[in-house]
Scaffold this motif. Structure first.
Motif, PDB file in Angstrom:
ATOM      1  N   LEU A 105      -0.316   8.687  11.700  1.00 18.53           N
ATOM      2  CA  LEU A 105      -0.957   7.618  10.934  1.00 18.53           C
ATOM      3  C   LEU A 105      -0.948   6.274  11.653  1.00 18.53           C
ATOM      4  N   LEU A 106      -0.049   6.105  12.624  1.00 20.29           N
ATOM      5  CA  LEU A 106       0.097   4.792  13.242  1.00 20.29           C
ATOM      6  C   LEU A 106      -1.143   4.361  14.016  1.00 20.29           C
ATOM      7  N   GLN A 107      -1.650   5.204  14.899  1.00 17.51           N
ATOM      8  CA  GLN A 107      -2.798   4.788  15.706  1.00 17.51           C
ATOM      9  C   GLN A 107      -4.028   4.480  14.848  1.00 17.51           C
ATOM     10  N   PRO A 108      -4.369   5.326  13.859  1.00 20.21           N
ATOM     11  CA  PRO A 108      -5.509   4.961  13.011  1.00 20.21           C
ATOM     12  C   PRO A 108      -5.292   3.640  12.253  1.00 20.21           C
ATOM     13  N   ALA A 109      -4.044   3.363  11.864  1.00 22.73           N
ATOM     14  CA  ALA A 109      -3.755   2.099  11.174  1.00 22.73           C
ATOM     15  C   ALA A 109      -3.933   0.917  12.118  1.00 22.73           C
ATOM     16  N   GLY A 121      -2.742   4.338  -3.169  1.00 20.47           N
ATOM     17  CA  GLY A 121      -3.766   5.147  -2.531  1.00 20.47           C
ATOM     18  C   GLY A 121      -3.544   5.196  -1.034  1.00 20.47           C
ATOM     19  N   ASP A 122      -4.524   5.738  -0.344  1.00 19.72           N
ATOM     20  CA  ASP A 122      -4.456   5.931   1.096  1.00 19.72           C
ATOM     21  C   ASP A 122      -4.531   4.595   1.829  1.00 19.72           C
ATOM     22  N   ALA A 123      -3.498   4.268   2.592  1.00 18.73           N
ATOM     23  CA  ALA A 123      -3.447   2.983   3.306  1.00 18.73           C
ATOM     24  C   ALA A 123      -4.569   2.875   4.332  1.00 18.73           C
ATOM     25  N   LEU A 124      -4.901   3.971   5.007  1.00 16.02           N
ATOM     26  CA  LEU A 124      -5.966   3.916   6.013  1.00 16.02           C
ATOM     27  C   LEU A 124      -7.307   3.594   5.376  1.00 16.02           C
ATOM     28  N   LEU A 125      -7.581   4.189   4.238  1.00 16.64           N
ATOM     29  CA  LEU A 125      -8.819   3.901   3.509  1.00 16.64           C
ATOM     30  C   LEU A 125      -8.848   2.431   3.097  1.00 16.64           C
ATOM     31  N   TRP A 126      -7.724   1.930   2.575  1.00 17.77           N
ATOM     32  CA  TRP A 126      -7.654   0.526   2.148  1.00 17.77           C
ATOM     33  C   TRP A 126      -7.908  -0.403   3.343  1.00 17.77           C
ATOM     34  N   LEU A 127      -7.287  -0.110   4.475  1.00 19.05           N
ATOM     35  CA  LEU A 127      -7.450  -0.949   5.665  1.00 19.05           C
ATOM     36  C   LEU A 127      -8.902  -0.977   6.131  1.00 19.05           C
ATOM     37  N   GLN A 128      -9.576   0.156   6.031  1.00 19.39           N
ATOM     38  CA  GLN A 128     -10.982   0.216   6.444  1.00 19.39           C
ATOM     39  C   GLN A 128     -11.887  -0.559   5.500  1.00 19.39           C
ATOM     40  N   LEU A 139       0.861  -1.178   0.000  1.00 15.82           N
ATOM     41  CA  LEU A 139       0.000   0.000   0.000  1.00 15.82           C
ATOM     42  C   LEU A 139       0.895   1.225   0.000  1.00 15.82           C
ATOM     43  N   GLU A 140       0.718   2.104  -0.984  1.00 20.81           N
ATOM     44  CA  GLU A 140       1.560   3.300  -1.057  1.00 20.81           C
ATOM     45  C   GLU A 140       0.781   4.447  -1.685  1.00 20.81           C
ATOM     46  N   LYS A 141       0.719   5.552  -0.973  1.00 19.09           N
ATOM     47  CA  LYS A 141      -0.050   6.721  -1.411  1.00 19.09           C
ATOM     48  C   LYS A 141       0.690   7.576  -2.442  1.00 19.09           C
ATOM     49  N   ALA A 179       4.648   4.465  -5.657  1.00 26.09           N
ATOM     50  CA  ALA A 179       3.822   3.321  -6.070  1.00 26.09           C
ATOM     51  C   ALA A 179       4.248   2.819  -7.449  1.00 26.09           C
ATOM     52  N   LEU A 180       4.519   3.738  -8.364  1.00 29.27           N
ATOM     53  CA  LEU A 180       4.978   3.363  -9.707  1.00 29.27           C
ATOM     54  C   LEU A 180       6.309   2.618  -9.625  1.00 29.27           C
ATOM     55  N   GLN A 181       7.226   3.104  -8.778  1.00 28.98           N
ATOM     56  CA  GLN A 181       8.529   2.435  -8.636  1.00 28.98           C
ATOM     57  C   GLN A 181       8.368   1.045  -8.026  1.00 28.98           C
ATOM     58  N   LEU A 182       7.438   0.883  -7.080  1.00 23.50           N
ATOM     59  CA  LEU A 182       7.170  -0.447  -6.520  1.00 23.50           C
ATOM     60  C   LEU A 182       6.751  -1.405  -7.629  1.00 23.50           C
ATOM     61  N   ARG A 183       5.849  -0.960  -8.492  1.00 23.34           N
ATOM     62  CA  ARG A 183       5.404  -1.806  -9.616  1.00 23.34           C
ATOM     63  C   ARG A 183       6.567  -2.155 -10.540  1.00 23.34           C
ATOM     64  N   GLU A 184       7.399  -1.153 -10.845  1.00 21.39           N
ATOM     65  CA  GLU A 184       8.554  -1.404 -11.720  1.00 21.39           C
ATOM     66  C   GLU A 184       9.506  -2.412 -11.073  1.00 21.39           C
ATOM     67  N   ASN A 185       9.730  -2.290  -9.767  1.00 19.07           N
ATOM     68  CA  ASN A 185      10.624  -3.227  -9.082  1.00 19.07           C
ATOM     69  C   ASN A 185      10.045  -4.639  -9.077  1.00 19.07           C
ATOM     70  N   LEU A 186       8.740  -4.763  -8.938  1.00 22.05           N
ATOM     71  CA  LEU A 186       8.109  -6.092  -9.010  1.00 22.05           C
ATOM     72  C   LEU A 186       8.309  -6.703 -10.396  1.00 22.05           C
ATOM     73  N   GLU A 187       8.208  -5.862 -11.437  1.00 22.11           N
ATOM     74  CA  GLU A 187       8.456  -6.352 -12.802  1.00 22.11           C
ATOM     75  C   GLU A 187       9.906  -6.794 -12.974  1.00 22.11           C
ATOM     76  N   ILE A 188      10.834  -5.999 -12.480  1.00 17.74           N
ATOM     77  CA  ILE A 188      12.258  -6.333 -12.582  1.00 17.74           C
ATOM     78  C   ILE A 188      12.525  -7.688 -11.923  1.00 17.74           C
ATOM     79  N   LEU A 189      11.907  -7.906 -10.753  1.00 21.58           N
ATOM     80  CA  LEU A 189      12.109  -9.158 -10.018  1.00 21.58           C
ATOM     81  C   LEU A 189      11.230 -10.294 -10.551  1.00 21.58           C
ATOM     82  N   GLN A 190      10.332  -9.971 -11.479  1.00 20.51           N
ATOM     83  CA  GLN A 190       9.379 -10.940 -12.026  1.00 20.51           C
ATOM     84  C   GLN A 190       8.560 -11.589 -10.901  1.00 20.51           C
TER      85      GLN A 190
END
Length: 184
Positions: free
Chosen positions: A131-135, A105-112, A78-80, A85-96
């Motif tokens: 952000l920690l306590q709401p998470a 997007g917003d991690a708190l929204l996703w968690l809810q 999860l990355e806002k 977020a784009l770099q995370l996707r690129e790194n996943l592709e590099i590592l296959q």
């Protein structure tokens, strides 16, 4: 308009040991240091293989990539920040790595909105953003799940009664802790 600079992190164990991945130098993004990651993954060494993991507030993805490298079955990042977020996707592709996904997007929204169970959760939100306590409050986990939490030393988060702390270390600036969810 200036181009965002990139930095590198090194995966320290598992199938991608010593692989270097880029991450953007954006405000508030601070990858968990190598020595801290080494300690955390020593704590988790018998719990990673086959785990379904969540890297909330992923940033560089250092914790999630380390979990994937060491045999996690799946990791959700999860990355806002859009560039991160784009770099995370690129790194996943590099590592296959087909067994991971990035939610930009917003991690708190996703968690809810996604109370699905995970075996392992990494909570390392940007410091100074409250952000920690709401998470913590938004997480719904089954007994046996493990939660890694990294936060500023000055913070005193309130952890649910079913979160049993099993490991704890701190530096002058931050604490890192491992909890196990126990049956009420």
């Amino acid at each position: 308009m200036s181009k965002i600079q990139s930095q590198q992190l090194r995966i320290i164990g598992g199938q991608w040991r010593s692989r270097r991945l880029r991450f953007p130098a954006v405000d508030g993004l601070r990858p968990t240091m190598d020595r801290v990651r080494e300690t955390v993954f020593n704590w988790l060494q018998h719990d990673i293989a086959g785990a379904r993991a969540l890297d909330a507030f992923a940033g560089s993805g250092a914790l999630g990539f380390e979990a994937l490298s060491r045999g996690a079955k799946e990791v959700v990042f999860l990355e806002k920040h859009p560039t991160a977020a784009l770099q995370l996707r690129e790194n996943l592709e590099i590592l296959q790595a087909a067994n991971a996904q990035v939610w930009a997007g917003d991690a708190l929204l996703w968690l809810q909105q996604n109370p699905e169970p995970f075996d392992l959760v990494f909570l390392d939100p940007p410091f100074g953003k409250d952000l920690l306590q709401p998470a913590i409050d938004a997480l719904r986990l089954l007994p046996g799940a493990l939660v890694y939490v990294e936060h500023e030393v000055r913070l005193q988060p309130l952890f649910p009664a079913d979160w049993q702390e099993i490991k704890h270390k701190e530096t002058k600036e931050f604490c890192f802790r491992l909890f196990e969810i126990v049956a009420d």
